[in-house]
Design a protein around this motif. Structure first.
Motif, PDB file in Angstrom:
ATOM      1  N   SER A 155      86.008  11.245 -69.560  1.00 33.05           N
ATOM      2  CA  SER A 155      85.378  11.932 -70.695  1.00 33.05           C
ATOM      3  C   SER A 155      84.192  11.126 -71.229  1.00 33.05           C
ATOM      4  CB  SER A 155      86.393  12.196 -71.797  1.00 33.05           C
ATOM      5  OG  SER A 155      86.994  10.989 -72.212  1.00 33.05           O
ATOM      6  N   THR A 156      84.289   9.795 -71.177  1.00 36.01           N
ATOM      7  CA  THR A 156      83.149   8.941 -71.508  1.00 36.01           C
ATOM      8  C   THR A 156      82.859   8.077 -70.279  1.00 36.01           C
ATOM      9  OG1 THR A 156      84.656   7.340 -72.537  1.00 36.01           O
ATOM     10  CG2 THR A 156      83.537   8.871 -74.000  1.00 36.01           C
ATOM     11  N   PRO A 157      81.822   8.426 -69.533  1.00 39.74           N
ATOM     12  CA  PRO A 157      81.514   7.714 -68.287  1.00 39.74           C
ATOM     13  C   PRO A 157      81.211   6.229 -68.530  1.00 39.74           C
ATOM     14  CG  PRO A 157      80.118   9.660 -68.555  1.00 39.74           C
ATOM     15  CD  PRO A 157      80.876   9.483 -69.815  1.00 39.74           C
ATOM     16  N   ARG A 158      81.676   5.426 -67.616  1.00 41.60           N
ATOM     17  CA  ARG A 158      81.417   3.986 -67.699  1.00 41.60           C
ATOM     18  C   ARG A 158      80.043   3.679 -67.119  1.00 41.60           C
ATOM     19  NH1 ARG A 158      86.283   0.578 -65.699  1.00 41.60           N
ATOM     20  NH2 ARG A 158      84.785  -1.042 -66.209  1.00 41.60           N
ATOM     21  N   THR A 159      79.498   2.552 -67.531  1.00 35.67           N
ATOM     22  CA  THR A 159      78.180   2.141 -67.032  1.00 35.67           C
ATOM     23  C   THR A 159      78.330   1.451 -65.683  1.00 35.67           C
ATOM     24  OG1 THR A 159      78.271  -0.023 -68.098  1.00 35.67           O
ATOM     25  CG2 THR A 159      77.328   1.803 -69.392  1.00 35.67           C
ATOM     26  N   LEU A 160      77.248   1.462 -64.930  1.00 36.15           N
ATOM     27  CA  LEU A 160      77.231   0.757 -63.646  1.00 36.15           C
ATOM     28  C   LEU A 160      77.527  -0.727 -63.853  1.00 36.15           C
ATOM     29  CD1 LEU A 160      74.058   2.403 -62.071  1.00 36.15           C
ATOM     30  CD2 LEU A 160      76.421   2.783 -61.368  1.00 36.15           C
ATOM     31  N   GLU A 161      76.984  -1.275 -64.912  1.00 35.28           N
ATOM     32  CA  GLU A 161      77.148  -2.695 -65.196  1.00 35.28           C
ATOM     33  C   GLU A 161      78.609  -3.051 -65.463  1.00 35.28           C
ATOM     34  OE1 GLU A 161      75.138  -6.083 -68.088  1.00 35.28           O
ATOM     35  OE2 GLU A 161      74.407  -4.022 -68.139  1.00 35.28           O
ATOM     36  N   SER A 162      79.304  -2.247 -66.313  1.00 29.97           N
ATOM     37  CA  SER A 162      80.702  -2.566 -66.628  1.00 29.97           C
ATOM     38  C   SER A 162      81.593  -2.437 -65.396  1.00 29.97           C
ATOM     39  CB  SER A 162      81.221  -1.686 -67.762  1.00 29.97           C
ATOM     40  OG  SER A 162      81.367  -0.341 -67.347  1.00 29.97           O
ATOM     41  N   LEU A 163      81.318  -1.426 -64.557  1.00 32.18           N
ATOM     42  CA  LEU A 163      82.088  -1.288 -63.311  1.00 32.18           C
ATOM     43  C   LEU A 163      81.791  -2.433 -62.353  1.00 32.18           C
ATOM     44  CD1 LEU A 163      81.923   2.536 -62.588  1.00 32.18           C
ATOM     45  CD2 LEU A 163      83.983   1.176 -62.835  1.00 32.18           C
ATOM     46  N   GLY A 164      80.545  -2.856 -62.280  1.00 34.80           N
ATOM     47  CA  GLY A 164      80.166  -3.969 -61.428  1.00 34.80           C
ATOM     48  C   GLY A 164      80.883  -5.246 -61.814  1.00 34.80           C
ATOM     49  N   GLU A 165      80.954  -5.515 -63.122  1.00 33.96           N
ATOM     50  CA  GLU A 165      81.668  -6.706 -63.599  1.00 33.96           C
ATOM     51  C   GLU A 165      83.146  -6.643 -63.230  1.00 33.96           C
ATOM     52  OE1 GLU A 165      80.944  -7.024 -67.797  1.00 33.96           O
ATOM     53  OE2 GLU A 165      78.801  -7.390 -67.505  1.00 33.96           O
ATOM     54  N   GLU A 166      83.757  -5.468 -63.403  1.00 33.90           N
ATOM     55  CA  GLU A 166      85.183  -5.309 -63.094  1.00 33.90           C
ATOM     56  C   GLU A 166      85.464  -5.474 -61.603  1.00 33.90           C
ATOM     57  OE1 GLU A 166      88.396  -1.678 -63.041  1.00 33.90           O
ATOM     58  OE2 GLU A 166      87.062  -1.784 -64.778  1.00 33.90           O
ATOM     59  N   LEU A 167      84.574  -4.922 -60.769  1.00 35.40           N
ATOM     60  CA  LEU A 167      84.787  -4.961 -59.318  1.00 35.40           C
ATOM     61  C   LEU A 167      84.148  -6.184 -58.646  1.00 35.40           C
ATOM     62  CD1 LEU A 167      84.099  -1.187 -58.598  1.00 35.40           C
ATOM     63  CD2 LEU A 167      86.333  -2.308 -58.681  1.00 35.40           C
ATOM     64  N   GLY A 168      83.437  -6.996 -59.401  1.00 42.70           N
ATOM     65  CA  GLY A 168      82.771  -8.165 -58.836  1.00 42.70           C
ATOM     66  C   GLY A 168      81.579  -7.789 -57.965  1.00 42.70           C
ATOM     67  N   LEU A 169      80.849  -6.728 -58.380  1.00 42.09           N
ATOM     68  CA  LEU A 169      79.687  -6.236 -57.634  1.00 42.09           C
ATOM     69  C   LEU A 169      78.491  -6.151 -58.572  1.00 42.09           C
ATOM     70  CD1 LEU A 169      81.444  -3.217 -55.873  1.00 42.09           C
ATOM     71  CD2 LEU A 169      80.897  -5.400 -54.802  1.00 42.09           C
ATOM     72  N   SER A 170      77.316  -6.082 -57.980  1.00 44.29           N
ATOM     73  CA  SER A 170      76.126  -5.864 -58.809  1.00 44.29           C
ATOM     74  C   SER A 170      76.082  -4.385 -59.192  1.00 44.29           C
ATOM     75  CB  SER A 170      74.859  -6.241 -58.041  1.00 44.29           C
ATOM     76  OG  SER A 170      74.639  -5.310 -56.995  1.00 44.29           O
ATOM     77  N   LYS A 171      75.373  -4.094 -60.252  1.00 43.23           N
ATOM     78  CA  LYS A 171      75.283  -2.682 -60.668  1.00 43.23           C
ATOM     79  C   LYS A 171      74.549  -1.850 -59.615  1.00 43.23           C
ATOM     80  CE  LYS A 171      71.333  -3.048 -63.811  1.00 43.23           C
ATOM     81  NZ  LYS A 171      70.878  -2.852 -65.183  1.00 43.23           N
ATOM     82  N   GLU A 172      73.627  -2.441 -58.904  1.00 45.61           N
ATOM     83  CA  GLU A 172      72.925  -1.726 -57.824  1.00 45.61           C
ATOM     84  C   GLU A 172      73.896  -1.372 -56.707  1.00 45.61           C
ATOM     85  OE1 GLU A 172      70.279   0.226 -55.427  1.00 45.61           O
ATOM     86  OE2 GLU A 172      70.162  -0.201 -57.572  1.00 45.61           O
ATOM     87  N   ARG A 173      74.795  -2.293 -56.385  1.00 48.18           N
ATOM     88  CA  ARG A 173      75.782  -2.014 -55.324  1.00 48.18           C
ATOM     89  C   ARG A 173      76.743  -0.909 -55.766  1.00 48.18           C
ATOM     90  NH1 ARG A 173      76.712  -0.618 -50.670  1.00 48.18           N
ATOM     91  NH2 ARG A 173      78.719  -1.197 -49.806  1.00 48.18           N
ATOM     92  N   VAL A 174      77.135  -0.906 -57.031  1.00 48.00           N
ATOM     93  CA  VAL A 174      78.012   0.151 -57.556  1.00 48.00           C
ATOM     94  C   VAL A 174      77.295   1.493 -57.448  1.00 48.00           C
ATOM     95  CG1 VAL A 174      79.197   1.036 -59.609  1.00 48.00           C
ATOM     96  CG2 VAL A 174      79.282  -1.403 -59.092  1.00 48.00           C
ATOM     97  N   ARG A 175      75.981   1.517 -57.776  1.00 47.11           N
ATOM     98  CA  ARG A 175      75.199   2.762 -57.671  1.00 47.11           C
ATOM     99  C   ARG A 175      75.152   3.236 -56.223  1.00 47.11           C
ATOM    100  NH1 ARG A 175      71.038   4.706 -55.797  1.00 47.11           N
ATOM    101  NH2 ARG A 175      70.210   2.735 -55.018  1.00 47.11           N
ATOM    102  N   GLN A 176      74.987   2.321 -55.281  1.00 46.55           N
ATOM    103  CA  GLN A 176      74.943   2.694 -53.856  1.00 46.55           C
ATOM    104  C   GLN A 176      76.287   3.258 -53.389  1.00 46.55           C
ATOM    105  OE1 GLN A 176      73.810  -1.005 -52.015  1.00 46.55           O
ATOM    106  NE2 GLN A 176      71.624  -0.779 -52.546  1.00 46.55           N
ATOM    107  N   ILE A 177      77.355   2.629 -53.805  1.00 47.54           N
ATOM    108  CA  ILE A 177      78.705   3.113 -53.424  1.00 47.54           C
ATOM    109  C   ILE A 177      78.946   4.498 -54.024  1.00 47.54           C
ATOM    110  CG2 ILE A 177      81.188   2.708 -53.701  1.00 47.54           C
ATOM    111  CD1 ILE A 177      80.538  -0.338 -53.608  1.00 47.54           C
ATOM    112  N   GLU A 178      78.527   4.669 -55.267  1.00 53.36           N
ATOM    113  CA  GLU A 178      78.672   5.970 -55.925  1.00 53.36           C
ATOM    114  C   GLU A 178      77.889   7.044 -55.179  1.00 53.36           C
ATOM    115  OE1 GLU A 178      77.903   8.010 -60.318  1.00 53.36           O
ATOM    116  OE2 GLU A 178      76.828   6.172 -59.779  1.00 53.36           O
ATOM    117  N   ALA A 179      76.660   6.772 -54.803  1.00 52.02           N
ATOM    118  CA  ALA A 179      75.822   7.736 -54.088  1.00 52.02           C
ATOM    119  C   ALA A 179      76.437   8.084 -52.737  1.00 52.02           C
ATOM    120  CB  ALA A 179      74.409   7.188 -53.912  1.00 52.02           C
ATOM    121  N   ALA A 180      76.946   7.084 -52.037  1.00 49.27           N
ATOM    122  CA  ALA A 180      77.572   7.330 -50.732  1.00 49.27           C
ATOM    123  C   ALA A 180      78.848   8.154 -50.896  1.00 49.27           C
ATOM    124  CB  ALA A 180      77.877   5.999 -50.044  1.00 49.27           C
TER     125      ALA A 180
END
Length: 192
Positions: A146-171
Motif C-alpha cells: 500500500s505504501t511502496p518502499r524506496t529503491l534505497e531502503s530495499l537496497g540497504e536491506e538486501l545489501g545491494l545498490s539502489k541501481e541494482r534493485v531497479r535492474q532486478i525490478e525491471a527484469a
C-alpha cells in the motif's frame, strides 16, 4: 385545535408527504387563495402575468423562497398514482413499478467482477511464482504494498545498490509480462 386539524390535513392529503416546515404549511394552505387574488388584481389592471412572475409574487406575498413555491406547485398539481397501475390497456401493459431501475449492483455484474478478480489473482500469483524469491520480495515491496518502499531502503536491506534493485525490478516485471502475454486479450477484455 386549528393547528391539529391543519396537521391532519397535511398528513392525509396525499400518500406522499407534502411538507412539515412552517413555510411549506403556509404555502399548502394559502397558495391557491393568494394566486387567485393576484391573478384577479392583475386582470383588473389589464396586466397579464406569466407563470414565473406569478410564482415570484406568491413567494413575496407569503414570505417564502421561489424554490419552495415551485416545489409546492408541482406537488399540488400532481396526483398520487399506484406503482401497480397499468401504463396502458392491452395484454402487454406494464405496471409503473416495472420501470423503476434497481440501483443496486446486478447479480450478473457482481458475478463477473468476482470471477474476474479471482482470475486476475490466479494469473498474478502464477506470474509471481515464476520469479525468484529476491525478485518476489522486490516486486511485493515496490508494486504490491500500500505504501511502496524506496529503491534505497530495499537496497540497504538486501545489501545491494539502489541501481541494482531497479535492474532486478525491471527484469522481474519483464518476466511477469512475458508470463501474462498469452492472457493479454482476456486481460484487455476484463479491463475494457
Amino acid at each position: 385545535i386549528r393547528a391539529g386539524m391543519q396537521d391532519f390535513v397535511m398528513r392525509n392529503w396525499s400518500m406522499v408527504r407534502t411538507g412539515s416546515t412552517s413555510s411549506q404549511k403556509s404555502l399548502f394552505f394559502n397558495m391557491r387563495r393568494v394566486r387567485a387574488r393576484l391573478e384577479a388584481e392583475a386582470a383588473s389592471e389589464g396586466v397579464e402575468l406569466d407563470g414565473h412572475q406569478l410564482r415570484e409574487l406568491i413567494a413575496t406575498e407569503i414570505g417564502v423562497s421561489l424554490k419552495d413555491v415551485e416545489m409546492m406547485e408541482g406537488r399540488l398539481a400532481g396526483t398520487d398514482f399506484s406503482l401497480n397501475a397499468v401504463q396502458s390497456d392491452g395484454e402487454d401493459g406494464r405496471e409503473w413499478i416495472e420501470l423503476l431501475e434497481d440501483e443496486n449492483e446486478q447479480a450478473s455484474d457482481r458475478f463477473e467482477r468476482e470471477r474476474d478478480g479471482t482470475r486476475l489473482r490466479e494469473w498474478l500469483g502464477s506470474a509471481l511464482g515464476a520469479l525468484s524469491e529476491r525478485e518476489q520480495k522486490i516486486i511485493a515491496a515496490r508494486k504490491l504494498a500500500s505504501t511502496p518502499r524506496t529503491l534505497e531502503s530495499l537496497g540497504e536491506e538486501l545489501g545491494l545498490s539502489k541501481e541494482r534493485v531497479r535492474q532486478i525490478e525491471a527484469a522481474a516485471l519483464l518476466k511477469m509480462r512475458r508470463k501474462l502475454e498469452p492472457r493479454e486479450g482476456e486481460l484487455r477484455a476484463m479491463m475494457g
